[in-house]
Design a protein around this motif. Structure first.
Motif, PDB file in Angstrom:
ATOM      1  N   SER A  10      42.921  27.977  30.348  1.00  0.00           N
ATOM      2  CA  SER A  10      42.557  27.096  31.452  1.00  0.00           C
ATOM      3  C   SER A  10      41.503  26.094  30.987  1.00  0.00           C
ATOM      4  O   SER A  10      40.503  26.470  30.382  1.00  0.00           O
ATOM      5  CB  SER A  10      42.007  27.922  32.617  1.00  0.00           C
ATOM      6  OG  SER A  10      41.304  27.115  33.521  1.00  0.00           O
ATOM      7  N   ARG A  11      41.739  24.827  31.291  1.00  0.00           N
ATOM      8  CA  ARG A  11      40.745  23.811  30.930  1.00  0.00           C
ATOM      9  C   ARG A  11      39.446  24.039  31.686  1.00  0.00           C
ATOM     10  O   ARG A  11      38.358  23.847  31.142  1.00  0.00           O
ATOM     11  CB  ARG A  11      41.294  22.415  31.233  1.00  0.00           C
ATOM     12  CG  ARG A  11      42.414  21.988  30.299  1.00  0.00           C
ATOM     13  CD  ARG A  11      42.877  20.578  30.599  1.00  0.00           C
ATOM     14  NE  ARG A  11      43.943  20.177  29.683  1.00  0.00           N
ATOM     15  CZ  ARG A  11      44.559  18.999  29.709  1.00  0.00           C
ATOM     16  NH1 ARG A  11      44.202  18.112  30.630  1.00  0.00           N
ATOM     17  NH2 ARG A  11      45.498  18.708  28.843  1.00  0.00           N
ATOM     18  N   THR A  12      39.574  24.471  32.929  1.00  0.00           N
ATOM     19  CA  THR A  12      38.373  24.756  33.717  1.00  0.00           C
ATOM     20  C   THR A  12      37.580  25.892  33.091  1.00  0.00           C
ATOM     21  O   THR A  12      36.354  25.824  32.983  1.00  0.00           O
ATOM     22  CB  THR A  12      38.749  25.116  35.162  1.00  0.00           C
ATOM     23  OG1 THR A  12      39.414  24.010  35.774  1.00  0.00           O
ATOM     24  CG2 THR A  12      37.509  25.471  35.975  1.00  0.00           C
ATOM     25  N   GLN A  13      38.271  26.945  32.660  1.00  0.00           N
ATOM     26  CA  GLN A  13      37.595  28.079  32.038  1.00  0.00           C
ATOM     27  C   GLN A  13      36.939  27.676  30.733  1.00  0.00           C
ATOM     28  O   GLN A  13      35.825  28.110  30.418  1.00  0.00           O
ATOM     29  CB  GLN A  13      38.585  29.217  31.781  1.00  0.00           C
ATOM     30  CG  GLN A  13      37.940  30.517  31.310  1.00  0.00           C
ATOM     31  CD  GLN A  13      37.030  31.116  32.363  1.00  0.00           C
ATOM     32  OE1 GLN A  13      37.406  31.235  33.521  1.00  0.00           O
ATOM     33  NE2 GLN A  13      35.816  31.478  31.966  1.00  0.00           N
ATOM     34  N   TYR A  14      37.605  26.831  29.979  1.00  0.00           N
ATOM     35  CA  TYR A  14      37.053  26.336  28.719  1.00  0.00           C
ATOM     36  C   TYR A  14      35.752  25.572  28.966  1.00  0.00           C
ATOM     37  O   TYR A  14      34.730  25.799  28.304  1.00  0.00           O
ATOM     38  CB  TYR A  14      38.070  25.431  28.030  1.00  0.00           C
ATOM     39  CG  TYR A  14      37.490  24.554  26.945  1.00  0.00           C
ATOM     40  CD1 TYR A  14      37.052  25.096  25.741  1.00  0.00           C
ATOM     41  CD2 TYR A  14      37.373  23.178  27.134  1.00  0.00           C
ATOM     42  CE1 TYR A  14      36.501  24.290  24.749  1.00  0.00           C
ATOM     43  CE2 TYR A  14      36.836  22.360  26.149  1.00  0.00           C
ATOM     44  CZ  TYR A  14      36.399  22.923  24.965  1.00  0.00           C
ATOM     45  OH  TYR A  14      35.863  22.126  23.999  1.00  0.00           O
ATOM     46  N   VAL A  15      35.774  24.672  29.947  1.00  0.00           N
ATOM     47  CA  VAL A  15      34.579  23.888  30.266  1.00  0.00           C
ATOM     48  C   VAL A  15      33.490  24.796  30.819  1.00  0.00           C
ATOM     49  O   VAL A  15      32.310  24.665  30.454  1.00  0.00           O
ATOM     50  CB  VAL A  15      34.923  22.774  31.279  1.00  0.00           C
ATOM     51  CG1 VAL A  15      33.655  22.055  31.736  1.00  0.00           C
ATOM     52  CG2 VAL A  15      35.902  21.778  30.662  1.00  0.00           C
ATOM     53  N   LEU A  16      33.875  25.729  31.687  1.00  0.00           N
ATOM     54  CA  LEU A  16      32.919  26.667  32.267  1.00  0.00           C
ATOM     55  C   LEU A  16      32.202  27.459  31.181  1.00  0.00           C
ATOM     56  O   LEU A  16      30.967  27.554  31.172  1.00  0.00           O
ATOM     57  CB  LEU A  16      33.654  27.617  33.214  1.00  0.00           C
ATOM     58  CG  LEU A  16      32.869  28.796  33.788  1.00  0.00           C
ATOM     59  CD1 LEU A  16      31.741  28.310  34.677  1.00  0.00           C
ATOM     60  CD2 LEU A  16      33.800  29.716  34.560  1.00  0.00           C
ATOM     61  N   ASP A  17      32.963  28.021  30.265  1.00  0.00           N
ATOM     62  CA  ASP A  17      32.370  28.823  29.184  1.00  0.00           C
ATOM     63  C   ASP A  17      31.460  27.976  28.302  1.00  0.00           C
ATOM     64  O   ASP A  17      30.393  28.432  27.872  1.00  0.00           O
ATOM     65  CB  ASP A  17      33.472  29.465  28.336  1.00  0.00           C
ATOM     66  CG  ASP A  17      34.249  30.541  29.077  1.00  0.00           C
ATOM     67  OD1 ASP A  17      33.741  31.027  30.114  1.00  0.00           O
ATOM     68  OD2 ASP A  17      35.367  30.883  28.633  1.00  0.00           O
ATOM     69  N   ALA A  18      31.875  26.749  28.029  1.00  0.00           N
ATOM     70  CA  ALA A  18      31.086  25.876  27.155  1.00  0.00           C
ATOM     71  C   ALA A  18      29.756  25.487  27.801  1.00  0.00           C
ATOM     72  O   ALA A  18      28.699  25.519  27.150  1.00  0.00           O
ATOM     73  CB  ALA A  18      31.892  24.629  26.801  1.00  0.00           C
TER      74      ALA A  18
END
Length: 227
Positions: A10-18
Motif C-alpha cells: 500500500s502506498r499509504t502504508q509505505y508513506v505512513l511507515d516512512a
C-alpha cells in the motif's frame, strides 16, 4: 486459468511507515510542519496517500492537525510525557508479569536487546529499544492489553526521543533492560514486573520531574536515540 496478481504494498502504508520512522528517529522534530505537497514529492506519490497517512498518524498521537497551522509533529511537554508514562506504569509491568507467569517465549526481547547493544547508530538503537519493550508485553496472553499498549507506544517513543536529546542515558537504560530480561528469563514474574515499573518511573521522573517548569518542547537531534 487466470493467475492472481501479487498484492503490491500500500502506498499509504509505505508513506505512513516512512514518516513515522523519521519522527521516531528525530529526523522530523516536534513542532515541525508536515506539508502534503512536499512529502508527496519526496516519496514520489500523489497527495492522497500522504493525506491518509497523516490522518492515521494523528490518530496515534504522533502528529497534530490544526485548521490554522496545518499538520505538525506533536509537541512534547511534561504533562504529555507523564500522561503517556502513567498508562505504561499501569499496564506494561502487569503485561510482563503475565507473560512471564505463563511461560511465554521472550526470544524476541532478547534479540531486540542484542540489536540495541550491537547498533552502529542512535536511530538503529532507538528502534531496537522500542521493539524490546513491545516484545516484553505482547505475549501477555491478552490481545486487548497488547493493543492498548501499542496505542501509546509511538507517543512513548516520541517522549523518549525528546528526553534523550536533552540528556542521553543509553548506558543506564541498557543496564536496566538487561536486568529486566534476566529476571524475566529466570521466571521471576513479580521481580521482573517490579524492575520494569522502576525502569519506566525513573525515566519519566528524571526526564520530566513533577516540579520542573521545563516543558521540554524542543525536538531531538537525529543522532540521539530513545528507549
Amino acid at each position: 486459468m487466470t493467475s492472481v496478481p501479487t498484492p503490491i504494498p500500500s502506498r499509504t502504508q509505505y508513506v505512513l511507515d516512512a514518516i513515522k520512522h523519521r519522527i521516531l528517529t528525530g529526523h522530523l522534530t516536534p513542532g515541525q510542519a508536515l506539508v502534503e505537497t512536499e512529502l508527496a514529492a519526496q516519496f514520489g506519490v500523489s497527495k492522497t496517500p500522504v493525506r491518509e497517512a497523516l490522518k492515521t498518524l494523528a490518530g496515534t498521537g504522533l502528529v497534530v492537525m490544526s485548521q490554522y497551522k496545518g499538520v505538525t509533529v506533536r509537541m512534547v511537554d511534561a504533562d504529555m510525557a507523564r500522561e503517556v508514562h502513567d498508562v505504561r506504569l499501569l499496564l506494561e509491568p502487569e503485561a510482563l508479569r503475565r507473560a512471564v507467569a505463563r511461560g511465554a517465549s521472550l526470544a524476541a526481547a532478547r534479540d531486540a536487546l542484542i540489536r540495541a547493544d550491537d547498533a552502529t547508530d542512535a536511530a538503529e538503537r532507538s528502534l531496537a529499544n522500542r521493539d524490546f519493550h513491545r516484545a516484553l508485553y505482547l505475549p501477555c496472553g491478552n490481545p486487548l492489553l497488547g493493543r492498548m499498549l501499542d496505542e501509546v507506544r509511538d507517543q512513548a517513543a516520541l517522549v523518549s526521543a525528546v528526553a534523550w536529546a536533552a540528556e542521553p542515558s543509553w548506558e543506564r537504560e541498557a543496564a536496566e533492560h538487561r536486568e529486566i530480561l534476566r529476571l524475566a528469563l529466570a521466571g521471576d514474574a513479580d521481580a521482573a514486573a517490579g524492575a520494569l515499573h522502576a525502569h519506566i518511573a525513573s525515566f519519566v521522573e528524571r526526564a520530566f520531574p513533577a516540579d520542573s517548569e521545563d516543558t521540554r518542547a524542543a525536538g531531538p537531534h537525529p543522532e540521539e536515540g530513545h528507549r
